[in-house]
Design a protein around this motif. Structure first.
Motif, PDB file in Angstrom:
ATOM      1  N   ALA A  19      24.166  -3.992  14.257  1.00 42.65           N
ATOM      2  CA  ALA A  19      24.344  -5.171  15.106  1.00 42.65           C
ATOM      3  C   ALA A  19      23.008  -5.832  15.357  1.00 42.65           C
ATOM      4  N   GLU A  20      23.086  -7.161  15.621  1.00 42.40           N
ATOM      5  CA  GLU A  20      21.903  -7.898  16.047  1.00 42.40           C
ATOM      6  C   GLU A  20      22.129  -8.358  17.474  1.00 42.40           C
ATOM      7  N   GLY A  21      21.052  -8.678  18.175  1.00 39.86           N
ATOM      8  CA  GLY A  21      21.122  -9.120  19.553  1.00 39.86           C
ATOM      9  C   GLY A  21      19.791  -8.910  20.227  1.00 39.86           C
ATOM     10  N   LEU A  22      19.666  -9.458  21.448  1.00 42.45           N
ATOM     11  CA  LEU A  22      18.442  -9.320  22.230  1.00 42.45           C
ATOM     12  C   LEU A  22      18.835  -9.170  23.697  1.00 42.45           C
ATOM     13  N   PRO A  23      18.459  -8.100  24.356  1.00 40.17           N
ATOM     14  CA  PRO A  23      17.674  -6.958  23.857  1.00 40.17           C
ATOM     15  C   PRO A  23      18.384  -6.206  22.730  1.00 40.17           C
ATOM     16  N   THR A  24      17.634  -5.291  22.101  1.00 42.01           N
ATOM     17  CA  THR A  24      18.165  -4.553  20.957  1.00 42.01           C
ATOM     18  C   THR A  24      19.416  -3.780  21.360  1.00 42.01           C
ATOM     19  N   PRO A  25      20.532  -3.967  20.659  1.00 45.67           N
ATOM     20  CA  PRO A  25      21.774  -3.263  21.016  1.00 45.67           C
ATOM     21  C   PRO A  25      21.658  -1.762  20.761  1.00 45.67           C
TER      22      PRO A  25
ATOM     23  N   ALA B 276      17.451  -6.450  14.143  1.00 49.79           N
ATOM     24  CA  ALA B 276      18.329  -6.901  15.227  1.00 49.79           C
ATOM     25  C   ALA B 276      17.711  -8.089  15.934  1.00 49.79           C
ATOM     26  N   ASN B 277      16.400  -8.103  16.053  1.00 51.11           N
ATOM     27  CA  ASN B 277      15.634  -9.242  16.556  1.00 51.11           C
ATOM     28  C   ASN B 277      14.210  -9.036  16.091  1.00 51.11           C
ATOM     29  N   VAL B 278      13.560 -10.110  15.711  1.00 56.90           N
ATOM     30  CA  VAL B 278      12.215  -9.971  15.153  1.00 56.90           C
ATOM     31  C   VAL B 278      11.182 -10.187  16.239  1.00 56.90           C
ATOM     32  N   GLU B 279      10.029  -9.573  15.969  1.00 54.83           N
ATOM     33  CA  GLU B 279       8.870  -9.745  16.830  1.00 54.83           C
ATOM     34  C   GLU B 279       7.736 -10.296  15.978  1.00 54.83           C
ATOM     35  N   GLU B 280       6.717 -10.805  16.649  1.00 49.85           N
ATOM     36  CA  GLU B 280       5.620 -11.448  15.913  1.00 49.85           C
ATOM     37  C   GLU B 280       4.907 -10.467  14.992  1.00 49.85           C
TER      38      GLU B 280
ATOM     39  N   ARG C 211      20.847 -12.618  23.952  1.00 51.77           N
ATOM     40  CA  ARG C 211      22.226 -12.819  23.546  1.00 51.77           C
ATOM     41  C   ARG C 211      22.906 -11.471  23.437  1.00 51.77           C
ATOM     42  N   LYS C 212      24.221 -11.515  23.530  1.00 58.70           N
ATOM     43  CA  LYS C 212      24.974 -10.271  23.419  1.00 58.70           C
ATOM     44  C   LYS C 212      25.016  -9.823  21.957  1.00 58.70           C
ATOM     45  N   PRO C 213      25.391  -8.561  21.725  1.00 57.88           N
ATOM     46  CA  PRO C 213      25.381  -8.043  20.356  1.00 57.88           C
ATOM     47  C   PRO C 213      26.397  -8.747  19.462  1.00 57.88           C
ATOM     48  N   LYS C 214      26.053  -8.787  18.184  1.00 57.61           N
ATOM     49  CA  LYS C 214      26.949  -9.302  17.150  1.00 57.61           C
ATOM     50  C   LYS C 214      26.843  -8.341  15.969  1.00 57.61           C
ATOM     51  N   LEU C 215      28.012  -7.904  15.482  1.00 57.58           N
ATOM     52  CA  LEU C 215      28.020  -6.954  14.376  1.00 57.58           C
ATOM     53  C   LEU C 215      27.713  -7.655  13.072  1.00 57.58           C
ATOM     54  N   LEU C 216      26.763  -7.129  12.335  1.00 56.94           N
ATOM     55  CA  LEU C 216      26.426  -7.608  10.999  1.00 56.94           C
ATOM     56  C   LEU C 216      27.101  -6.755   9.936  1.00 56.94           C
ATOM     57  N   ILE C 217      27.265  -5.463  10.206  1.00 56.10           N
ATOM     58  CA  ILE C 217      28.040  -4.556   9.358  1.00 56.10           C
ATOM     59  C   ILE C 217      28.962  -3.777  10.285  1.00 56.10           C
TER      60      ILE C 217
ATOM     61  N   ASP D  83       0.825  -1.222   0.000  1.00 52.56           N
ATOM     62  CA  ASP D  83       0.000   0.000   0.000  1.00 52.56           C
ATOM     63  C   ASP D  83       0.852   1.261   0.000  1.00 52.56           C
ATOM     64  N   LEU D  84       2.155   1.090  -0.259  1.00 49.75           N
ATOM     65  CA  LEU D  84       3.100   2.216  -0.304  1.00 49.75           C
ATOM     66  C   LEU D  84       3.214   2.931   1.040  1.00 49.75           C
ATOM     67  N   GLN D  85       3.030   2.181   2.121  1.00 49.51           N
ATOM     68  CA  GLN D  85       3.263   2.709   3.465  1.00 49.51           C
ATOM     69  C   GLN D  85       4.681   2.322   3.867  1.00 49.51           C
ATOM     70  N   HIS D  86       5.430   3.278   4.416  1.00 54.87           N
ATOM     71  CA  HIS D  86       6.815   3.021   4.803  1.00 54.87           C
ATOM     72  C   HIS D  86       6.865   2.012   5.944  1.00 54.87           C
ATOM     73  N   ILE D  87       7.853   1.105   5.882  1.00 56.22           N
ATOM     74  CA  ILE D  87       8.088   0.175   6.986  1.00 56.22           C
ATOM     75  C   ILE D  87       8.728   0.970   8.120  1.00 56.22           C
ATOM     76  N   PRO D  88       8.111   0.979   9.302  1.00 57.49           N
ATOM     77  CA  PRO D  88       8.686   1.765  10.413  1.00 57.49           C
ATOM     78  C   PRO D  88      10.089   1.271  10.748  1.00 57.49           C
ATOM     79  N   GLN D  89      10.998   2.216  11.017  1.00 57.98           N
ATOM     80  CA  GLN D  89      12.372   1.877  11.364  1.00 57.98           C
ATOM     81  C   GLN D  89      12.736   2.519  12.684  1.00 57.98           C
ATOM     82  N   ASP D  90      13.608   1.819  13.424  1.00 53.50           N
ATOM     83  CA  ASP D  90      14.062   2.298  14.722  1.00 53.50           C
ATOM     84  C   ASP D  90      15.389   1.620  15.019  1.00 53.50           C
ATOM     85  N   GLU D  91      15.779   1.593  16.301  1.00 50.99           N
ATOM     86  CA  GLU D  91      17.039   0.937  16.649  1.00 50.99           C
ATOM     87  C   GLU D  91      16.999  -0.552  16.315  1.00 50.99           C
TER      88      GLU D  91
END
Length: 1192
Positions: free
Chosen positions: A254-260, A181-185, A223-229, A160-168
């Motif tokens: 970075a990815e991880g949980l909680p969000t780095p 960084a970690n997915v939610e349902e 888990r602790k953070p891991k750099l993806l880039i 529908d041309l709605q932007h995907i919300p982005q955050d940390e």
């Protein structure tokens, strides 16, 4: 004579003026170009000049390129420019082109021109498998955008041309991939779409939608953070190269949980001046306009409660080549030497390559010397003319510089016309032009050699500070080995130089005021027709009508600015020019105004009772800020009301504010300079102080009472700013002074407390303490107050009277006991009244007078009494409640005094050497009369006076006196004063003029006229005599005339004219009847005209009955005036010298305060006492002047 010179010419004039062959030069070329698919064609430019006309050749990617190889190429005539038409497939035209312009002398080469033929970007058609992940996993959705012309903008949107919300947690990388960084349902969806936008190609393409399915996990994947880039495979550090002046972008995802959480720090190198800018929720470090100082090691850290991950970026700053020294071509003569320098820097260090006519130089065949930075040739010949190119390159780019070397052998050419005329004014420099081109040059001719002569490189001769004798003809010679040439120039030196001055100089003007600038000039009269004046502001010329509303008015040499604004500030320049010179004079207008409001109010150092306020001062508008006023407003007690809190001196922009508890403050600041106050700043943020116990107690505690058996305690309530907290009350404590008893206490909310049934006027100790919900104020001070007063219940005793003089007495008494005052003693009142006159023994109706004497005292002075009278006197004490009982009356008598002024003085029977005076009794005798003193003296119109003569009248019943032995036709002033044993009183005066010698002694003829008469005959007048006719009221005291006129009777001499009939009895009778009738008619007219005037005769008689019973018909009187005791030199001193002083020598502080306003509060006497006047008395302070005619 000028020196012969060699002019080295680098500009276009060389090619125009020298009609010989010269080398080609590239004048215009294209740079990098994009062949957009929507354009119809693409133009690649290459323009050059040279003589002969250059021919053009092209290379593409270093190989020859034939413009005729493709029909879609359209070349231009006499130019290297060609056009590629956009037909069919044009990708084969992509490449790097270079243009060469050649003639017989050499070849010029252009910089590389890159033509980019972009393809239409498209995402490949592919089937993207859904991604199935569990809650908490990290996911990357790849975009892989197609290649295209930058810039590239990538967006992640749904169908529908709605932007995907982005955050940390969810963000997009610089390459366009979407990282979780970690997915939610709720991240589950089937329409993740990547859009790539190419704005220069006007194209947006979309990738096939991607599906992400997130399922619930059975356990938490913390888990602790891991750099993806950068990826872990890149190691703990990486190198980054950035171009100087470009933009540095460092990315960590970075990815991880909680969000780095991402943070950045510079580890090595110089720290940046400003905090580096971050984007994409802290995942990108951005530095614009990179410099060498930005080189160093940067570290990103991804952290969450489970741990952290780091990566270091070693940043290297490089730059493309740039010139330090470019080769410079020129014109050289045969046999000269040539040195060309070429130096460039860059990172990496650029390589230098020399080319000759567009071809690399082979050092083996080149007859000169060649190195990386220099080419040199000796003994230049004509065939050495060529285009030398220096090309500097590194991996970031290539730069090209060309130098045209022209070797010529020609005789001098003088480009300036022969016989030019020049003129200037005395004192100015003269410039004689002689533009020369020559190759080679020869310096064999000696130039002018004086300090005032200066030969410029372009051949112009400058004569400094010219004099009249500098006028004349000058010759410019140019010579070399080939030949020589010359021109002449004529110079005329005229008059004085133009002078200017602008007034006022650098004025300082208040905003909204006006200013007038005047430009005063002096110039040579011969230059009058070419003289011009103009005005400039800050270098820009002012038009005649500078403003639409006519606020700025230019009138030749004046500049008027009304309602000056801040924008009017600046330097105003008056420019005067003639055909020979131009001068300027300036004046700087400084506009003064109140400061601009302060800005950016900040609160810091927050404490319970203080806070620091800082601000930025506004512009002071040319008047230094003297102080700043800090105001506050609090919304708890007085919302909306701004009050001054403190002031800071000078340019201070911070201050520590002392605050009161339990207030919700906001602050604002006003700046003050010599002009005035600024507008207030915008309010600061609110600052609330916590509550506290009171810091102070009420002040001005006092006791007021209206009843004897009550006591009302009052005090000033605390101001809102002094309450310090909620629930303010007052604890009132009291006890009787001197009595051992406990304190009585009561809590009240208002600021007063009433106690009843208290004893009369008893001292109490009183305390009032402030109390609120957080505690009590400090221990209060004790105040002494008294319960209600009552009037005194005792009268003063021992009252006695001492006679000081006939109008002043001194009273003594004994004060009442302290306990009988029953209050605060305010003072004593003395009352007195006259009971009878000692002169006639008549009793008087008592009319009481009183004086008050403030304070506790036992005596007082009573002034203003009537002499020779009996009085009664009482004394009482009084307090704030009222008066106490009076003492028993004391009887006293005043002695005789001097009489007052006689009621009137009239002049009767005025003759040439005698006069009869009549006067009235004094207004008040003030004792038994002993007689009168009659005085007279000669006066004249200049107020010079003669000696004063005295006549003593010892019979007190005598009220008239005849003076004889007077001079005729002389003006006298008469004085009469009454006397008692105490002396004589003030005189009454009158002036009059004696009759002339030989005149008859009739001074006045008086006849009674009834009020009802319409006319009245006057008989027995002398012929040929002037009379004054006056109608007055019967009361002599009034002296106001109702009618007055001057008439003259007919003389006997007229009878001789009518000898024929004048002897006839009937004629004499007729004439007499006519004269009498005329006189009667005049009398009737004047009486009627004045009837109904200000006074009627009848009313005058009723109001002022005649004090003399006899008729006034036989009295003789003169003309009266309203003059009063004219100030004669020495006369008043001689009269007043007989009057005795009656003033008392007692101090005025002994006098009290009376009911008639005779004394001020400090006891000073301000007027005579007031008493009742006797009925029927008539006051007269003036006198009348009798004047008689001098001619019979």
């Amino acid at each position: 004579v000028w020196a012969s010179i060699l002019l080295i010419c680098f500009n276009e004039a060389f090619y125009i003026l020298i009609k010989r062959n010269y080398l080609p030069t590239i004048t215009e070329q294209s740079h990098a170009q994009v062949a957009y698919p929507f354009d119809e064609d693409f133009t690649i430019k290459c323009e050059a000049r040279g003589n002969p006309q250059p021919t053009f050749n092209w290379t593409k990617d270093g190989k020859p390129f034939d413009l005729l190889s493709d029909p879609r190429i359209v070349p231009s005539n006499n130019s290297g420019t060609f056009v590629i038409q956009n037909r069919g497939i044009i990708t084969n035209f992509q490449g790097k082109y270079r243009c060469f312009a050649s003639n017989v002398l050499g070849t010029a080469m252009s910089e590389e021109i890159e033509l980019i033929v972009p393809s239409v970007p498209k995402f490949p058609k592919e089937k993207i498998e859904p991604l199935d992940v569990e809650h908490g996993d990290s996911v990357i959705l790849h975009c892989n955008p197609p290649k295209g012309i930058p810039p590239l903008h990538i967006y992640w949107m749904n169908i529908d041309l709605q932007h995907i919300p982005q955050d940390e947690r969810v963000s997009m990388s610089l390459k366009g991939d979407l990282y979780f960084a970690n997915v939610e349902e709720n991240d589950s969806r089937s329409d993740y779409c990547c859009f790539a936008a190419f704005p220069r190609l006007r194209t947006i393409v979309q990738k096939m939608p991607m599906t992400l399915k997130v399922s619930r996990s059975n356990f938490i994947k913390e888990r602790k953070p891991k750099l993806l880039i950068p990826p872990e495979s890149a190691g703990s550090s990486s190198s980054v190269t950035v171009i100087k002046g470009g933009v540095l972008l460092l990315e960590c995802i970075a990815e991880g949980l909680p969000t780095p959480h991402l943070s950045w720090v510079k580890v090595t190198g110089n720290l940046p001046k400003d905090e580096p800018e971050t984007e994409n929720f802290g995942k990108i470090l951005k530095i614009d306009q990179v410099t060498a100082a930005d080189e160093g090691t940067y570290q990103c850290t991804a952290s969450n409660p489970m741990g952290r991950a780091k990566h270091e970026f070693h940043v290297h700053v490089e730059e493309p080549p740039r010139w330090i020294k470019e080769p410079e071509g020129g014109v050289y003569s045969v046999g000269a030497n040539l040195v060309l320098l070429c130096e460039a820097i860059g990172s990496p260090e650029p390589t230098i390559q020399w080319k000759l006519n567009g071809m690399p130089i082979d050092s083996r065949t080149f007859r000169g010397r060649i190195s990386a930075r220099e080419i040199s040739l000796t003994n230049l010949q004509l065939q050495d003319s060529a285009v030398y190119q220096c090309e500097a390159s590194n991996k970031h780019g290539t730069i090209l510089a060309s130098a045209n070397v022209n070797v010529l052998n020609i005789a001098p050419l003088i480009l300036t016309s022969d016989g030019e005329n020049y003129a200037t004014v005395v004192g100015y420099s003269a410039f004689l032009h002689c533009e020369i081109f020559a190759s080679p040059a020869d310096d064999s001719i000696e130039p002018l050699s004086t300090s005032r002569y200066e030969l410029n490189k372009n051949g112009t001769l400058e004569i400094k500070e010219t004099k009249k004798e500098d006028s004349g003809s000058y010759a410019c010679w140019a010579a070399n080995s080939v030949g020589k040439r010359a021109i002449t120039a004529n110079l005329d030196i005229r008059g004085n130089a133009t002078k200017l001055v602008v007034t006022p100089k650098n004025p300082r003007v208040l905003k909204s005021h006006s200013i007038l600038l005047k430009c005063q000039s002096e110039y040579d009269s011969h230059l009058k027709h070419s003289f011009k004046l103009s005005w400039r502001k800050d270098g820009d010329e002012l038009p005649v009508n500078s403003t639409e509303d006519g606020r700025i008015i230019l009138d030749r040499d004046t500049l008027f600015i009304s309602s000056v604004t801040l924008e009017d500030q600046g330097v105003y320049t008056c420019v005067a020019s003639t055909s020979l010179d131009s001068v300027t004079a300036e004046s700087q207008l400084i506009v003064l105004d109140v400061p601009d409001p302060p800005e950016d109010l900040q609160l810091s150092e927050n404490q319970n009772r203080s806070v620091r306020l800082s601000w930025k001062a506004g512009a002071n508008h040319n008047s230094p800020i003297n102080e700043s006023i800090i105001e506050f407003e609090e919304n708890r007690w007085e919302p909306g009301r701004w009050q001054e809190l403190t002031r800071t001196p000078g340019n201070d922009t911070t201050t520590l504010l002392s605050l009161a508890p339990y207030m919700n403050y906001q602050f604002r600041v006003l700046s003050v300079n010599a002009v005035g106050r600024s507008q207030p700043s915008k309010p600061s943020l609110r600052y609330a102080t916590p509550p506290a116990a009171p810091d102070k107690n009420p002040e001005n505690i006092r006791v007021e009472a209206s009843e004897p058996n009550e006591m009302v305690m009052k005090w000033e309530p605390l101001k809102p700013v002094e309450r310090n907290g909620p629930g303010l009350e007052y604890k009132v404590s009291w006890r009787q002074r001197g009595v051992e008893a406990d304190w009585n206490e009561e809590m009240v909310k208002k600021h007063s407390l009433t106690l009843r049934n208290t004893p009369t006027f008893v001292p109490y100790e009183i305390k009032v303490q402030a109390v609120n919900n957080l505690g009590s104020g400090p221990e209060p001070n004790v105040t002494i107050g008294y319960s209600g007063e009552d009037v005194p219940d005792a009268a003063p005793s021992g009252v006695s009277v001492d006679i000081v003089n006939s109008t002043l007495v001194k009273v003594f008494w004994f004060g009442i006991p302290r306990d009988r005052v029953r209050g605060h003693l305010r003072g004593y009142k003395v009352s007195w009244w006259k009971t009878k006159s000692m002169l006639d023994g008549k009793r008087h109706h008592p009319e009481k007078h009183f004086l008050t004497f403030v304070g506790d005292r036992n005596y007082g002075m009573i002034p203003g009494l009537e002499p020779f009278s009996e009085f009664r006197l009482t004394v009482l004490a009084y307090n704030s409640k009222g008066d106490g009982p009076e003492s028993s009356p004391v009887v006293f008598e005043t002695p005789e005094g001097v009489p007052e002024q006689p009621r009137f003085l009239r002049i009767l029977n005025f003759d040439k050497d005698s006069v009869t005076l009549s006067w009235g009794l004094p207004k008040k005798a003030n004792g038994h009369l002993t007689g009168y003193i009659l005085q007279y003296q000669i006066i004249n119109e200049t107020h010079e006076i003669g000696p004063l003569n005295d006549v003593s009248v010892t019979n007190r019943s005598t009220l008239s006196w005849r003076l004889s032995g007077l001079s005729s036709s002389t003006k006298y002033k008469f004085y009469v004063k009454a006397c008692t044993v105490k002396g004589c009183g003030k005189p009454v005066t009158e002036e009059g003029l004696t009759m002339a010698q030989g005149s008859k002694g009739i001074g006045k003829i008086s006849e009674a006229v009834k009020p009802t008469q319409k006319f009245h005959p006057i008989e027995a007048l002398e012929p040929g005599t002037e009379y004054t006719v006056r109608l007055v009221t019967k009361n002599w005291v009034d002296n106001n005339s109702i009618f007055e006129d001057v008439i003259e009777t007919r003389g006997r001499a007229y009878a001789g004219i009518y000898d024929g009939i004048s002897t006839q009895g009937w004629f004499i009778g007729l004439m007499c009847a006519i004269a009498l009738l005329t006189l009667l008619l005049l009398t009737i007219c004047f009486v009627r005209r004045n009837k109904g005037g200000k006074y009627s005769v009848k009313e005058k008689e009723d109001l002022h009955p005649d004090p003399e019973a006899q008729s006034i018909k036989d009295e003789i009187f003169g003309e009266y005036s309203d003059s009063d005791e004219k100030p004669l030199k020495g006369s008043l001193q001689s009269i007043n010298g007989d009057i005795k002083a009656t003033e008392s020598a007692d101090s005025l502080v002994d006098y009290g305060e009376g009911e008639h306003g005779m004394f001020n509060e400090d006891g000073s006497f301000i007027g005579a006492y007031s008493g009742s006047k006797e009925k029927g008395s008539v006051e007269s302070t003036g006198s009348s002047t009798a004047t008689f005619p001098l001619h019979a």
